[in-house]
Design a protein around this motif. Structure first.
Motif, PDB file in Angstrom:
ATOM      1  N   ASP A 233       0.506  -1.642   0.196  1.00 24.14           N
ATOM      2  CA  ASP A 233      -0.306   0.033  -0.052  1.00 24.14           C
ATOM      3  C   ASP A 233       1.260   1.173   0.289  1.00 24.14           C
ATOM      4  O   ASP A 233       1.565   0.838   0.360  1.00 24.14           O
ATOM      5  CB  ASP A 233      -0.621   0.313   1.486  1.00 24.14           C
ATOM      6  N   ILE A 234       0.605   2.230  -0.830  1.00 22.60           N
ATOM      7  CA  ILE A 234       1.878   3.434  -1.153  1.00 22.60           C
ATOM      8  C   ILE A 234       0.847   4.597  -1.227  1.00 22.60           C
ATOM      9  O   ILE A 234       1.334   5.408  -1.245  1.00 22.60           O
ATOM     10  CB  ILE A 234       2.223   3.637  -2.057  1.00 22.60           C
ATOM     11  N   SER A 235      -0.462   4.642  -0.610  1.00 20.18           N
ATOM     12  CA  SER A 235      -1.352   5.248  -0.363  1.00 20.18           C
ATOM     13  C   SER A 235      -1.293   6.448   0.722  1.00 20.18           C
ATOM     14  O   SER A 235      -1.437   8.102   0.959  1.00 20.18           O
ATOM     15  CB  SER A 235      -3.268   5.234   0.068  1.00 20.18           C
ATOM     16  N   PHE A 236      -0.657   6.638   1.763  1.00 20.40           N
ATOM     17  CA  PHE A 236       0.055   7.061   2.537  1.00 20.40           C
ATOM     18  C   PHE A 236       1.307   8.382   2.336  1.00 20.40           C
ATOM     19  O   PHE A 236       1.695   9.246   2.507  1.00 20.40           O
ATOM     20  CB  PHE A 236       1.141   6.274   3.746  1.00 20.40           C
ATOM     21  N   ASP A 257      -7.048   0.263  -1.901  1.00 16.48           N
ATOM     22  CA  ASP A 257      -8.222   0.801  -2.244  1.00 16.48           C
ATOM     23  C   ASP A 257      -8.009   2.277  -2.624  1.00 16.48           C
ATOM     24  O   ASP A 257      -7.655   3.132  -1.507  1.00 16.48           O
ATOM     25  CB  ASP A 257      -8.982   0.345  -1.718  1.00 16.48           C
ATOM     26  N   LEU A 258      -8.430   2.277  -4.035  1.00 19.85           N
ATOM     27  CA  LEU A 258      -7.579   4.016  -4.544  1.00 19.85           C
ATOM     28  C   LEU A 258      -9.095   4.915  -3.761  1.00 19.85           C
ATOM     29  O   LEU A 258      -9.063   5.972  -3.503  1.00 19.85           O
ATOM     30  CB  LEU A 258      -8.306   4.118  -5.770  1.00 19.85           C
ATOM     31  N   SER A 259     -10.336   3.826  -3.815  1.00 12.11           N
ATOM     32  CA  SER A 259     -12.018   4.663  -3.544  1.00 12.11           C
ATOM     33  C   SER A 259     -11.358   6.270  -2.131  1.00 12.11           C
ATOM     34  O   SER A 259     -11.842   7.517  -2.880  1.00 12.11           O
ATOM     35  CB  SER A 259     -12.454   3.895  -2.777  1.00 12.11           C
ATOM     36  N   LEU A 281     -12.226   5.528  -8.623  1.00  6.12           N
ATOM     37  CA  LEU A 281     -11.376   6.499  -8.448  1.00  6.12           C
ATOM     38  C   LEU A 281     -12.617   8.132  -7.916  1.00  6.12           C
ATOM     39  O   LEU A 281     -13.581   8.250  -8.221  1.00  6.12           O
ATOM     40  CB  LEU A 281     -11.422   7.260 -10.359  1.00  6.12           C
ATOM     41  N   PRO A 282     -11.148   8.624  -6.896  1.00  9.03           N
ATOM     42  CA  PRO A 282     -12.157   9.938  -6.095  1.00  9.03           C
ATOM     43  C   PRO A 282     -12.358  10.900  -6.977  1.00  9.03           C
ATOM     44  O   PRO A 282     -11.695  11.250  -7.661  1.00  9.03           O
ATOM     45  CB  PRO A 282     -10.792   9.555  -4.529  1.00  9.03           C
ATOM     46  N   LYS A 299      -7.734  -3.057 -11.522  1.00  5.52           N
ATOM     47  CA  LYS A 299      -8.589  -3.922 -10.830  1.00  5.52           C
ATOM     48  C   LYS A 299     -10.035  -2.712 -10.064  1.00  5.52           C
ATOM     49  O   LYS A 299     -10.286  -2.994  -9.070  1.00  5.52           O
ATOM     50  CB  LYS A 299      -8.723  -4.890 -10.053  1.00  5.52           C
ATOM     51  N   LEU A 300      -9.350  -1.225 -11.076  1.00  4.71           N
ATOM     52  CA  LEU A 300     -10.585  -0.851 -10.608  1.00  4.71           C
ATOM     53  C   LEU A 300     -12.130  -0.891 -11.289  1.00  4.71           C
ATOM     54  O   LEU A 300     -12.387  -1.584 -11.967  1.00  4.71           O
ATOM     55  CB  LEU A 300     -10.152   0.996 -10.891  1.00  4.71           C
TER      56      LEU A 300
END
Length: 333
Positions: A233-236, A257-259, A281-282, A299-300
């Motif tokens: 996870d690289i969302s941080f 999860d990109l949401s 996609l946000p 896998k969006l």
């Protein structure tokens, strides 16, 4: 000619020759030690055509490839570019103590390791050794070059791991290690840069593992980790409080999860293609002044938000996802 006239004529010739010699000496700005070292370098590089102007009878401050400081007349720039040279970087390069810029670039027959003599160049600010066939590891002795603001080792055959010690370079604006054969993890120390936070270019290597969480504590401007085998996870690395502008995490194995990821207003380029990213996609992506976007081959799912720049990108920015839909892709059912 009588003796008196002969003496006068001889004296005139002596004065003329003396003045000519003194005049030539006065225009010789080049430091003799620097000239000696440069001629050693020329010989070590097998006297290439690009250094044909390096005539020992002329002022080295006027030679191609190098520049002198106008105040000290010492060599401060060495920039050898696009030359047909089959050699290694001469150790004598470390004997130019005033050097601030050192470039060996687009020299495909330049081989061997990076010489330790470079560590002697304490005034060096810019070091670019790129597009060559240099091999061996990334040296730890770069940490001795405290004034470095730009370090480019891209497009070489460097192997081994990334030295954690590079984070000790406090004045670094950019670090290019891309397009090599580096292995191992991204050092955790890269989340602890003690001075400036440099742009990081680590793409096209063989890096593995997850991105250290402490990189999320820093405000990067550019991060390019593309074409490695990084996971997790690289969302941080995102957030509304960040200043990041250009992100390329494509062609890895990132999975998150990109949401609900929040992106900073500063973001202008986002490339996440060829990963295992899920979610939707946000909506906040509509607010960004994006110049480039690619989320393909993930896998969006869900509808592409309408508005902002999102419909200005073509199908290739979005295709090959699990169930992503809406313009520019086909309409959602």
């Amino acid at each position: 000619m009588n003796n008196s006239n002969f003496v006068s004529f001889s004296f005139f010739c002596f004065l003329f020759l003396s003045q000519t010699f003194l005049s030539f000496s006065a225009t010789e700005r080049c430091n003799p030690n620097d000239k000696k070292v440069l001629l050693q370098i020329k010989k070590a590089l097998n006297n290439p055509y690009q250094l044909a102007s390096w005539d020992p009878k002329t002022d080295c401050c006027n030679w191609y490839v190098v520049e002198c400081d106008p105040n000290t007349n010492r060599i401060v720039t060495f920039n050898l570019f696009s030359a047909n040279i089959s050699a290694q970087i001469p150790a004598a390069i470390g004997d130019l103590p005033y050097l601030q810029t050192l470039v060996f670039r687009k020299l495909t027959n330049l081989t061997g390791p990076i010489p330790p003599a470079i560590a002697k160049l304490s005034n060096l600010k810019l070091l670019r050794l790129s597009y060559t066939n240099l091999s061996g590891t990334v040296p730890t002795f770069f940490t001795q070059l405290k004034n470095l603001t730009f370090l480019d080792l891209s497009f070489n055959d460097l192997t081994g791991s990334i030295p954690p010690e590079l984070s000790l370079l406090q004045n670094l604006d950019a670090l290019h290690l891309d397009r090599n054969k580096l292995t191992g993890n991204i050092p955790e120390s890269f989340g602890k840069f003690t001075g400036k936070v440099p742009d990081l270019y680590l793409s096209h290597n063989k890096l593995t593992g997850s991105v250290p969480k402490n990189l999320g504590h820093l405000n990067f401007t550019v991060l390019d980790f593309s074409r490695n085998t990084l996971v997790g996870d690289i969302s941080f690395l995102f957030g509304t409080n960040k200043t990041i502008q250009i992100v390329d995490f494509s062609r890895n194995m990132f999975e998150f999860d990109l949401s609900n990821v929040k992106f900073p207003d500063s973001l202008t380029s986002l490339d996440l293609n060829h990963n295992k990213i899920t979610g939707s996609l946000p909506q906040d992506l509509r607010k960004l002044n994006l110049q480039y976007l690619n989320v393909s081959y993930n896998k969006l799912c869900g509808q592409i938000p309408t508005g902002g720049k999102l419909q200005t990108f073509d199908i290739s920015s979005y295709f090959h996802n699990k169930c992503l839909c809406g313009a520019p892709l086909p309409a959602c059912n």
